[in-house]
Design a protein around this motif. Structure first.
Motif, short mmCIF file in Angstrom:
data_model
loop_
_atom_site.label_atom_id
_atom_site.label_comp_id
_atom_site.label_asym_id
_atom_site.label_seq_id
_atom_site.Cartn_x
_atom_site.Cartn_y
_atom_site.Cartn_z
N GLY A 185 37.80 -75.24 -17.08
CA GLY A 185 38.51 -76.38 -16.50
C GLY A 185 39.12 -76.04 -15.16
O GLY A 185 39.04 -76.81 -14.19
N LEU A 186 39.73 -74.85 -15.07
CA LEU A 186 40.34 -74.43 -13.81
C LEU A 186 39.28 -74.16 -12.74
O LEU A 186 39.47 -74.51 -11.57
CB LEU A 186 41.19 -73.17 -14.03
N LEU A 222 39.94 -73.33 -20.95
CA LEU A 222 40.94 -73.30 -19.88
C LEU A 222 40.32 -72.80 -18.57
O LEU A 222 40.51 -73.39 -17.50
CB LEU A 222 42.11 -72.40 -20.31
N THR A 223 39.56 -71.71 -18.67
CA THR A 223 38.99 -71.13 -17.44
C THR A 223 37.94 -72.05 -16.83
O THR A 223 37.91 -72.24 -15.61
CB THR A 223 38.38 -69.74 -17.74
N LEU A 257 46.15 -76.37 -18.74
CA LEU A 257 45.29 -76.63 -17.58
C LEU A 257 45.97 -77.55 -16.56
O LEU A 257 46.05 -77.21 -15.37
CB LEU A 257 43.98 -77.25 -18.08
N TRP A 301 47.62 -76.46 -12.94
CA TRP A 301 47.05 -77.01 -11.72
C TRP A 301 48.11 -77.70 -10.87
O TRP A 301 48.08 -77.65 -9.64
CB TRP A 301 45.88 -77.96 -12.03
#
Ligand code: PGA
Length: 243
Positions: A24-25, A21-22, A232, A236
């Motif tokens: 991807g962000l 997740l991190t 994610l 976003w």
């Protein structure tokens, strides 16, 4: 005023999911963002998230801190340590902590003061329960919580307030934009240090599909996002919905 979108992961995530997740962000955020973005993982995941956000526009936050600097408080984490390991923000007074751990306004205020002293930006949560709203007590509850939970020395530059109606958290229900605007205006009026630049977030079932209208509401300067911050693409969408 810059918007702040803060993801409150609550008691969710694993090493693998937090990394995915991190990363991807961080890839989406790049090195510069028009809004402030904070990730608040469970404490054991903070070092991993901190490593994964390095060089990106993402910032790190925690979900709670103790009011004391150190000492015999088994299971607790100090604001100083959170600062030391890379946090910029810490959520205090979340309704789940008020309910699960009996945190009073005085306790929340002491935690927020510890955060300020450590150089962290507290995100101080307030919000009424469904029963309180039905009894017409929303304004009184908000007034009590804001005046009781904000520490001395709180300014719009060092403190964020999050309005989270308890009945909207994790339920899929959101307050109407009129109700949100009304409570945010009340909080702004109660803020002793001067209301102008105070950032007030809304929280409670914010997701990609409703973020645009909530974030465009008068007096809303961002969102504190629970469930949707674990996804994610949905998280976003909320970030991208900031005006
Ligand atoms: P939710 O949680 O977005 O899952 O409703 C918000 C919060 O508790 O901060």
């Amino acid at each position: 005023m810059r918007y702040l979108i803060a993801g409150n992961w609550k008691m969710n995530g694993s090493l693998a999911s937090a990394k995915a997740l991190t990363e991807g962000l961080a890839a989406k955020a790049g090195t510069a963002s028009k809004v402030d973005i904070a990730l608040c993982p469970p404490s054991p995941l903070i070092p991993l998230v901190n490593a994964a956000i390095a060089g990106s526009a993402l910032a790190l936050g925690a979900q709670d801190c103790h009011a004391n600097e150190k000492g015999a408080h088994t299971g607790d984490v100090s604001a100083l340590l959170l600062k030391d390991i890379g946090c910029r923000y810490v959520i205090v007074g979340h309704s789940e902590r008020r309910a699960d751990h009996g945190e009073t306004d005085a306790v929340v205020k002491a935690k927020a003061a510890a955060a300020l002293k450590a150089g962290l930006m507290p995100i101080v949560c307030v919000g009424e329960t469904e029963a309180q709203r039905e009894r017409g007590e929303t304004a009184a509850v908000i007034a009590r919580q804001v005046t009781g939970s904000l520490p001395e020395g709180a300014t719009s530059a060092n403190t964020v307030v999050a309005y989270e109606p308890v009945w909207a958290i994790g339920t899929g229900k959101t307050a109407t934009t009129d109700d949100i605007a009304e409570v945010h205006a009340q909080i702004r009026g109660l803020f002793k240090a001067g209301p102008d630049a105070l950032r007030i977030l809304y929280g409670g079932s914010v997701k990609g599909s409703n973020a645009q209208s909530i974030l465009a509401t008068a007096g809303v300067n961002g969102a504190l996002v629970g469930g949707a911050s674990l996804d994610l693409e949905d998280f976003w969408r909320i970030i991208a919905a900031c005006p």
